[in-house]
Design a protein around this motif. Structure first.
Motif, PDB file in Angstrom:
ATOM      1  N   TYR A 191      41.923  31.706  56.097  1.00  0.00           N
ATOM      2  CA  TYR A 191      41.558  32.500  54.923  1.00  0.00           C
ATOM      3  C   TYR A 191      40.234  33.228  55.147  1.00  0.00           C
ATOM      4  CZ  TYR A 191      40.123  33.566  50.141  1.00  0.00           C
ATOM      5  OH  TYR A 191      39.693  34.212  49.014  1.00  0.00           O
ATOM      6  N   SER A 192      39.245  32.523  55.686  1.00  0.00           N
ATOM      7  CA  SER A 192      37.937  33.136  55.949  1.00  0.00           C
ATOM      8  C   SER A 192      38.058  34.242  56.987  1.00  0.00           C
ATOM      9  CB  SER A 192      36.938  32.089  56.437  1.00  0.00           C
ATOM     10  OG  SER A 192      36.734  31.109  55.459  1.00  0.00           O
ATOM     11  N   TYR A 193      38.830  34.003  58.026  1.00  0.00           N
ATOM     12  CA  TYR A 193      38.990  35.005  59.084  1.00  0.00           C
ATOM     13  C   TYR A 193      39.715  36.240  58.557  1.00  0.00           C
ATOM     14  CZ  TYR A 193      40.064  37.046  63.604  1.00  0.00           C
ATOM     15  OH  TYR A 193      40.164  37.910  64.660  1.00  0.00           O
ATOM     16  N   SER A 194      40.716  36.051  57.710  1.00  0.00           N
ATOM     17  CA  SER A 194      41.422  37.211  57.155  1.00  0.00           C
ATOM     18  C   SER A 194      40.494  38.018  56.239  1.00  0.00           C
ATOM     19  CB  SER A 194      42.682  36.781  56.401  1.00  0.00           C
ATOM     20  OG  SER A 194      42.340  36.034  55.249  1.00  0.00           O
ATOM     21  N   ASN A 195      39.641  37.355  55.482  1.00  0.00           N
ATOM     22  CA  ASN A 195      38.661  38.084  54.667  1.00  0.00           C
ATOM     23  C   ASN A 195      37.669  38.836  55.533  1.00  0.00           C
ATOM     24  OD1 ASN A 195      39.659  37.477  52.162  1.00  0.00           O
ATOM     25  ND2 ASN A 195      38.350  35.697  51.859  1.00  0.00           N
ATOM     26  N   HIS A 196      37.253  38.242  56.634  1.00  0.00           N
ATOM     27  CA  HIS A 196      36.336  38.901  57.567  1.00  0.00           C
ATOM     28  C   HIS A 196      36.986  40.145  58.167  1.00  0.00           C
ATOM     29  CE1 HIS A 196      33.341  39.424  60.680  1.00  0.00           C
ATOM     30  NE2 HIS A 196      34.301  39.367  61.597  1.00  0.00           N
ATOM     31  N   TYR A 202      41.579  26.971  55.532  1.00  0.00           N
ATOM     32  CA  TYR A 202      40.320  27.610  55.118  1.00  0.00           C
ATOM     33  C   TYR A 202      39.821  28.564  56.196  1.00  0.00           C
ATOM     34  CZ  TYR A 202      35.504  28.340  53.757  1.00  0.00           C
ATOM     35  OH  TYR A 202      34.314  28.919  53.431  1.00  0.00           O
ATOM     36  N   LYS A 213      39.427  41.879  56.860  1.00  0.00           N
ATOM     37  CA  LYS A 213      39.592  42.858  55.784  1.00  0.00           C
ATOM     38  C   LYS A 213      38.294  43.610  55.543  1.00  0.00           C
ATOM     39  CE  LYS A 213      39.457  41.697  51.533  1.00  0.00           C
ATOM     40  NZ  LYS A 213      39.637  41.104  50.224  1.00  0.00           N
ATOM     41  N   ASP A 214      37.185  42.894  55.521  1.00  0.00           N
ATOM     42  CA  ASP A 214      35.883  43.546  55.326  1.00  0.00           C
ATOM     43  C   ASP A 214      35.567  44.505  56.458  1.00  0.00           C
ATOM     44  OD1 ASP A 214      35.576  42.124  52.994  1.00  0.00           O
ATOM     45  OD2 ASP A 214      34.289  40.574  53.891  1.00  0.00           O
ATOM     46  N   GLN A 215      35.895  44.118  57.693  1.00  0.00           N
ATOM     47  CA  GLN A 215      35.668  45.014  58.825  1.00  0.00           C
ATOM     48  C   GLN A 215      36.510  46.278  58.714  1.00  0.00           C
ATOM     49  OE1 GLN A 215      36.447  42.750  62.381  1.00  0.00           O
ATOM     50  NE2 GLN A 215      34.261  42.473  62.783  1.00  0.00           N
TER      51      GLN A 215
END
Length: 135
Positions: free
Chosen positions: A42-47, A39, A49-51
């Protein structure tokens, strides 16, 4: 010897219950750690990606602003050139009409003025085409 056999059969051994319980807790702990790690990744990769999306958006907006300002500068320069050439064409037309009125059959000045006027018109047409391309 029989009493010792009975005591082992009637009472469950504590070693068996102790051995089963810690293994379950150990496996449960590692399962929780693995799920939490998944988890977190996954959260870090989404962060990230958003950056990256935000950075790319800002960079593309800066490039678009630079292109827009460059386009507007070129367009204003071309429009200035067109107005200057239109002024030259107008002055050549006035000079041409003046020389036509004052010229006799022996002078060659009207041909020179027509040639200059045609050159200016060609330049004006080229600039007009460039301006149309920029629009």
């Amino acid at each position: 010897m029989q009493p010792s056999v009975k005591s082992q059969d009637t009472y469950p051994s504590r070693a068996a219950t102790r051995n089963g319980s810690p293994v379950k807790w150990f496996l449960l702990f590692w399962l929780i750690v693995i799920v939490a790690g998944g988890y977190g990744a996954y959260s870090y990769s989404n962060h990230l990606k958003d950056q990256m999306v935000a950075q790319l958006t800002a960079q593309s907006q800066q490039q678009m602003a630079a292109l827009r300002s460059d386009y507007e500068q070129k367009l204003s320069a071309l429009s200035k050139e067109v107005t200057e050439l239109q002024g030259q064409v107008q002055s050549f037309n006035e000079l041409l009409t003046f020389t036509k009125d004052n010229a006799n059959n022996k002078t060659d000045n009207s041909n020179k003025l027509y040639t200059q006027l045609n050159e200016v018109r060609k330049q004006l047409d080229v600039l007009q085409k460039e301006m149309d391309l920029l629009k």
